[in-house]
Each structure stands twice: as structure tokens, then as C-alpha cells.
Design an enzyme around this catalytic site. Structure first.
Site, PDB file in Angstrom:
ATOM      1  N   CYS A 156       0.899  -1.192   0.114  1.00 15.60           N
ATOM      2  CA  CYS A 156       0.102   0.079  -0.048  1.00 15.60           C
ATOM      3  C   CYS A 156       0.701   1.321  -0.043  1.00 15.60           C
ATOM      4  O   CYS A 156       0.182   2.351  -0.208  1.00 15.60           O
ATOM      5  CB  CYS A 156      -0.803  -0.106   1.406  1.00 15.60           C
ATOM      6  N   SER A 157       2.192   1.267   0.376  1.00 20.09           N
ATOM      7  CA  SER A 157       3.089   2.408   0.563  1.00 20.09           C
ATOM      8  C   SER A 157       3.708   2.623  -0.907  1.00 20.09           C
ATOM      9  O   SER A 157       4.547   3.400  -1.164  1.00 20.09           O
ATOM     10  CB  SER A 157       3.887   2.227   1.515  1.00 20.09           C
TER      11      SER A 157
END
Ligand code: COA
Length: 374
Positions: A156-157
Site C-alpha cells: 500500500c505504500s
């Protein structure tokens, strides 16, 4: 050293929508079929009956109301329960490249930039449809960009880690214009048959164009600082790597080949990590929370974002200070904070500052402080 700026963003949104109600009807039909088929094993205690899902729970626990997907009919068919995407030949463009190019073209058009002038393509996402050649190199060819490209995955980063990488290269002078693109086909690594998480994800692609400040004429965002951090955790995990074929067992029955999470633990452990990360970064940059006009946070859960907003601002943020797109898109992994930034940044005035922040598996957290320049 050159000053890196974000000059434009682009979003590709699939046309098909699944509402919570539609999702729950399909899940419950699947659960009934499962319970019927396995009635004996359930009666003997060998298997556990599947409970029904509920729209009310989904909205209350997550803030999600609907999600966009590449294929709705497969997901909603109780006998299929996953997207059905046509397998593409090696001489056709890949699914991820197609979405990536669409989002990238929106960003290039907004900035009035010719793709040939872009000399770095980073495709940064949670999952890749093939190991190699890198999707980024295919995107480079499809766009007609120059220089080089590569794929990167920090779950997600991925978007913020990609922005930091591109910004650092612009600072150092090794590239001049970069596209960080996040094609996220989350529907294909979500287990739609698991009540605890079947509502979480949606599909989308985002693109962020970064340039040297001296090359940009229109309104843009200076990148004041970026900060990335990781800390190993098994609480969000997907084991579907290339070694899967070397292991025993029926691949289709292996639950760990799709998205797995211990949601409660993620909640508890990631919140303090992220709030501290942003507050430390602000302090290092000589800024206070009161200097921020906006927070564009990762879009996983509304309660989580409300908590982080409160911790960072020292009060409840106003709705416009911390925009959510979660209700429309669900969690789109790395793309979430960029969708929020893309849709809710045009109104900022010269000198306004904000933080783009993503967090997730790894654990990982990446944040970028930006300042609006007219
Ligand atoms: N419908 C109805 N009830 C459901 C349900 C559903 N779809 N899913 C779970 N429940 C039930 C559970 O079985 C549980 O029942 P119990 O109390 O009888 O055991 C109850 O609702 C609470 O479940 P829980 O999983 O504890 O809910 P939650 O409040 O933690 O919310 C998440 C679940 C996943 C939304 C939340 O934990 C979350 O968002 N976590 C962080 C996610 C995240 O950021 N992940 C990163 C991914 S990139």
C-alpha cells in the site's frame, strides 16, 4: 541539486461498480451454497458453516459504500467469486500496462508534457501480473517515453515510496521528468469468499508526474520533504509468489495465496506508527500541524483515518482538511492517497501545505510534504 515538484496527476477509474448491497447478496448466496454442499461436514463439526455478511457492518466498520472493479459479473457470481479477466497473449498489451497508460496520459495531458520527454517510469503497485519484463518497461514503450523504467512493490505504500525514489533522482539530476504509476487490480488478490475482508478492495490506476521545478510553468506542488519507513510484520500478507508451484497442496484451496490480514492488529499497530511518522517528519521539516491545510491519507478504513487526522492535527480535522474517497473506491492499495490528492488539491492556494501519506503491508509508511505554488 534540483527542486522536484509534482506537476500533475491522473486517475483511471474502471466503469463497473459493485455496491455493498450487491456484494452482500452475492456473498450470502455463496455462503448458502457452501453450507448446503458441506452440510454433512458442518453437522459433524469437520467444517464451520459460513455466516452471512451485512451491508450495515461493512459501512460501519470501514466507511466503504461501493468499489470499482474491472469485472463485476465474475465477482458477483456465487459459483465464481473472483474477477474473470481475459488472458492476454504475449503480443497484446498487459492489463496493468493498459490501466497505467490511461492514467499516465491524463497526467501528461494536464501538464502539457510530451511522453517522449519523460525519462523515468516507475510502476509501483502491490501485485504484478507477471514477473518480467517489468510492466514499467512496457508502459515506457506504449507511451513512447525515453530513459528507463522499473517496477517496485511496497504494497500500500508503493506510491509514496515511488515518489520519494523519483524525487531523489530528480534532485540528483539523473532524471528530469518521471511518472510514478500505480495500477492496482486489487480485485484479483482479494478473497471474495472471506466474509472478514470481502468488502475491502477495489480497482483503479493513478499516475503522478514529477518534474524539475525550473521546467514547470503552471501551478504545481513543491516536494518539501519525503520520509519512508518499514518494520517487518506478518499481519498483512500474500504468499502468491513464484515458489507457489514448488509447494505441495491444491493451489486453488490455499487461502494464503490471496490477501490475508489480521485487521484488528493492523489497526492497533499501524495507527501509532503512522501518526508518529508524520509528526516526526513535520518536526524535521521545521513545520507544525497548524501549517497543514490538508492530509491526503491512505484509504483503508475511515476510523483509522479519523484517528490519524486527530493525532496529527491535535483536534478533529474538518472534512475538507482530510478528504476521504474510501466510500466510493474502497481500499485501492497504493493508489488511495493519490486519488484523494488528485481529486482534492486544485483548490489549495499558493503557500498551502499538505501531507500525502500511505501505509500498509510491510509494515510500511511513506509520506510526502508538499506546498502549492501558483
Ligand atoms: N458482515 C457482518 N459481520 C462481520 C463481517 C461482515 N462482512 N465481517 C466480520 N464480521 C463480524 C466478525 O465476525 C466479528 O464478530 P464477533 O465479534 O462475533 O467475533 C465482528 O463482526 C467484528 O469483526 P472485526 O474483524 O473485529 O471487525 P473490525 O471492527 O476490526 O473491522 C476491518 C474489520 C477489516 C474493517 C478493520 O479491522 C480494519 O479496517 N483494519 C485495518 C485494515 C487495514 O488497514 N488493512 C490494511 C490493508 S492494506
Amino acid at each position: 541539486m534540483h527542486q522536484p515538484v509534482i506537476s500533475a496527476t491522473g486517475v483511471f477509474t474502471p466503469t463497473e461498480i459493485i455496491t455493498n448491497d450487491e456484494l452482500v447478496v452475492a456473498f450470502n448466496a455463496y455462503a448458502d451454497l457452501y453450507n448446503e454442499k458441506n452440510a454433512e461436514a458442518i453437522a459433524s463439526g469437520e467444517l464451520t458453516a459460513k455466516d452471512h455478511s451485512s451491508s450495515e457492518f461493512i459501512t460501519k466498520a470501514s466507511g466503504i459504500e461501493q468499489r470499482y472493479v474491472l469485472n463485476k459479473s465474475g465477482v458477483l457470481d456465487p459459483n465464481i467469486m473472483h474477477p474473470v479477466l481475459r488472458e492476454r497473449g504475449d503480443d497484446e498489451q498487459s492489463q496493468m500496462a493498459e490501466m497505467a497508460v490511461t492514467a499516465a496520459q491524463v497526467a501528461l495531458e494536464k501538464a502539457g508534457i510530451d511522453a517522449a520527454d519523460v525519462d523515468l517510469i516507475l510502476v509501483a503497485a502491490s501485485n504484478f501480473e507477471r514477473a518480467y519484463p517489468a510492466i514499467a518497461v512496457e508502459v515506457q514503450a506504449l507511451l513512447g517515453a525515453s530513459g528507463f523504467g522499473y517496477d517496485m512493490n511496497v504494497a500500500c505504500s508503493s506510491a509514496t515510496f515511488g515518489i520519494q525514489s523519483a524525487a531523489d533522482m530528480i534532485r540528483a539530476g539523473s532524471v528530469r521528468k518521471a511518472l510514478v504509476i500505480n495500477p492496482e487490480i486489487c480485485s484479483a488478490h482479494l478473497e471474495w469468499r472471506d466474509r472478514d475482508c470481502h468488502f475491502i478492495f477495489g480497482d483503479v490506476a493513478t499516475a503522478t508526474l514529477l518534474e524539475r521545478k525550473e521546467d514547470v510553468k503552471g501551478a504545481h506542488f513543491d516536494i518539501l520533504s519525503s520520509k519512508c519507513a518499514t518494520q517487518f510484520s506478518n499481519n498483512i500478507r500474500n504468499n502468491n509468489g513464484f515458489l507457489r508451484r514448488t509447494r505441495a497442496g491444491h493451489m486453488d484451496d490455499r487461502r494464503d495465496m490471496q490477501f490475508m490480514q489480521n485487521g484488528r492488529a493492523v489497526f492497533k499497530e499501524v495507527l501509532p506508527l503512522v501518526s508518529k511518522h508524520i509528526l516526526d517528519q513535520l518536526a524535521e521539516a521545521g513545520l507544525a500541524s497548524s501549517d497543514l491545510t490538508r492530509l491526503w491519507l491512505h484509504q483503508a478504513n475511515k476510523t483509522m483515518n479519523d484517528f490519524i487526522g486527530r493525532k496529527v492535527m491535535g483536534r478533529d480535522p474538518e472534512a475538507q482538511e482530510q478528504p476521504n474517497i474510501l466510500q466510493d473506491y474502497a481500499n485501492t492499495s497504493s493508489a488511495g492517497s493519490i486519488i484523494a490528492f488528485s481529486k482534492f488539491s486544485d483548490d489549495l492556494k499558493a503557500g498551502d501545505k499538505g501531507v500525502i501519506c500511505s501505509f500498509g503491508a510491510g509494515y510500511s509508511v511513506g509520506s510526502i510534504i508538499v506546498e502549492r505554488v501558483e
